[in-house]
Design a protein around this motif. Structure first.
Motif, PDB file in Angstrom:
ATOM      1  N   VAL A 175      11.192  -5.320   2.611  1.00  0.00           N
ATOM      2  CA  VAL A 175       9.937  -6.059   2.403  1.00  0.00           C
ATOM      3  C   VAL A 175      10.267  -7.511   2.086  1.00  0.00           C
ATOM      4  N   ASP A 176       9.569  -8.422   2.705  1.00  0.00           N
ATOM      5  CA  ASP A 176       9.816  -9.852   2.542  1.00  0.00           C
ATOM      6  C   ASP A 176       9.247 -10.379   1.228  1.00  0.00           C
ATOM      7  N   GLY A 177       9.959 -11.322   0.625  1.00  0.00           N
ATOM      8  CA  GLY A 177       9.460 -12.018  -0.556  1.00  0.00           C
ATOM      9  C   GLY A 177       9.995 -11.472  -1.865  1.00  0.00           C
ATOM     10  N   ALA A 178       9.547 -12.103  -2.961  1.00  0.00           N
ATOM     11  CA  ALA A 178       9.944 -11.684  -4.309  1.00  0.00           C
ATOM     12  C   ALA A 178       9.228 -10.385  -4.656  1.00  0.00           C
ATOM     13  N   ILE A 179       9.979  -9.481  -5.289  1.00  0.00           N
ATOM     14  CA  ILE A 179       9.456  -8.155  -5.593  1.00  0.00           C
ATOM     15  C   ILE A 179       9.590  -7.869  -7.090  1.00  0.00           C
ATOM     16  N   SER A 180       8.508  -7.419  -7.701  1.00  0.00           N
ATOM     17  CA  SER A 180       8.521  -7.058  -9.122  1.00  0.00           C
ATOM     18  C   SER A 180       9.204  -5.704  -9.294  1.00  0.00           C
ATOM     19  N   PRO A 181      10.048  -5.572 -10.320  1.00  0.00           N
ATOM     20  CA  PRO A 181      10.654  -4.259 -10.562  1.00  0.00           C
ATOM     21  C   PRO A 181       9.601  -3.201 -10.910  1.00  0.00           C
ATOM     22  N   ASN A 182       8.415  -3.647 -11.347  1.00  0.00           N
ATOM     23  CA  ASN A 182       7.322  -2.733 -11.668  1.00  0.00           C
ATOM     24  C   ASN A 182       6.332  -2.562 -10.518  1.00  0.00           C
ATOM     25  N   GLY A 183       6.632  -3.155  -9.368  1.00  0.00           N
ATOM     26  CA  GLY A 183       5.740  -3.057  -8.219  1.00  0.00           C
ATOM     27  C   GLY A 183       5.862  -1.731  -7.500  1.00  0.00           C
ATOM     28  N   TRP A 184       5.105  -1.599  -6.429  1.00  0.00           N
ATOM     29  CA  TRP A 184       5.136  -0.393  -5.607  1.00  0.00           C
ATOM     30  C   TRP A 184       4.608  -0.733  -4.226  1.00  0.00           C
TER      31      TRP A 184
END
Length: 88
Positions: free
Chosen positions: A72-81
């Protein structure tokens, strides 16, 4: 007229072809990342499933810092989904 050896012919034909394949592979992998919208990314977890527990997540400098994703492109939160979530 000088004869070309089999080895010389193979080098001449193989190296440019190999370079082209490698360049194509690099472009393809760079373009292969999905957009956040495509995978319905959200910055909050879905139940107990969250990016930090996904096999595609690449952690940031700290446990709570934004990371990246292999697909997945871009910055990703460790708490994301997202829909690409795959448990480690």
């Amino acid at each position: 007229m000088r004869k070309i050896t089999r080895g010389e012919a193979l080098k001449t034909l193989t190296l440019p072809a190999l370079a082209a394949v490698m360049a194509g592979a690099m472009v393809t992998s760079a373009e292969a990342k999905a957009s956040k919208a495509t995978v319905k990314y959200q910055s909050s977890p879905k139940g107990s499933a969250k990016c930090s527990g996904c096999k595609f997540f690449i952690a940031g400098k700290s446990k709570t810092a934004m990371g990246t994703c292999q697909i997945v492109d871009g910055a990703i939160s460790p708490n994301g989904w997202c829909t690409a979530y795959t448990k480690k």
